[in-house]
Design an enzyme around this catalytic site. Structure first.
Site: not given
Ligand code: DX5
Ligand code: ZN
Length: 238
Positions: A15, A40, A42, A44, A73, A75, A144, A182
């Protein structure tokens, strides 16, 4: 371009959430050189999770930087509103949260109709029952291991039991969908998530500690992962 289905070799999907975004293209290329299986991303929205990260233009920029599959991913609430835009940006896999869409089967079908792989994600408190009916239709389930929204959190150990139960459910049903984990995954707990039955390891902040280059840290993950696999992973999370 697809994640390598059929292979039981666990994959690494770093990620970039905690990367230095001013150097994103070079970092992605470094991760690719170091043996990443996917990137990956993320996304948000500040509503589904209490944080805003990045969106479609960043996915498109990463697409221009690498040939690796893009493991996106989402969110975000109502992800169905944005699927075609992420497809155009070059996503390979779109993972949506079961908590964020009302008509899960319709949204998963829409992802597949765009020619992408479809994943569903579960927050730590969401039971596996929420995906029982959709499991045959998806390519990946993302479990998660922290509450989503931020990098750098600590893995919730109790969630590994859910991974084990999911592993058994997938194997018992003869399905080929992958399990992704994750959140909070570090070298120190990599073996436990692999032994629980994970196929795809997402790791973020462990690669961006500002001391070592992310590529060399990813190589350490690959070495540890290969060592665990060489010792043999028991079937169905036993
Ligand atoms: C959290 C994300 C993860 C995050 C993982 O909401 O979905 O993908 O980037 O980061 P670490 O490995 O630092 O938990
Ligand atoms: Zn993620």
């Amino acid at each position: 371009m697809a994640l390598s289905f059929g292979s039981r070799r666990p994959m690494l999907s770093p990620s970039i959430l905690n990367a230095d975004f001013s150097r994103l293209g070079a970092i992605v290329q470094e991760l690719e050189q170091a043996g990443a299986d996917a990137v990956h991303l993320d996304v948000m929205d500040g509503r589904f999770v209490p944080n805003i990260s990045f969106g479609i233009p960043v996915v498109a920029a990463v697409r221009r930087s690498t040939h690796l599959p893009l493991d996106v991913h989402l969110m975000v609430v109502e992800p169905e509103r944005y699927l075609s835009q992420f497809a155009e940006a070059g996503a390979t896999l779109l993972t949506i949260h079961v908590e964020a869409t009302v008509h899960l089967h319709r949204t998963v079908s829409a992802i597949k109709e765009l020619g992408l792989l479809a994943g569903v994600a579960l927050n730590p408190a969401t039971p596996l029952a929420a995906i029982e009916e959709i499991l045959p239709f998806v390519d990946l389930v993302l479990v998660m291991t922290v509450n989503p929204g931020f990098g750098g959190q600590t893995l919730i150990p109790a969630v590994l039991k859910k991974v084990e139960r999911l592993r058994r459910a997938i194997d018992d049903a003869g399905l080929s969908c992958l399990i992704s984990v994750d959140g909070g995954i570090k070298l120190s707990n990599l073996e436990s998530v692999l032994r629980a039955g994970a196929d795809v390891i997402v790791t973020g902040s462990a690669l961006f500690d500002n001391h070592s280059p992310p590529g060399s840290l990813l190589r350490l993950f690959r070495e540890r992962l290969d060592a665990v696999v060489a010792r043999g992973r028991p079937p169905s999370g036993q």
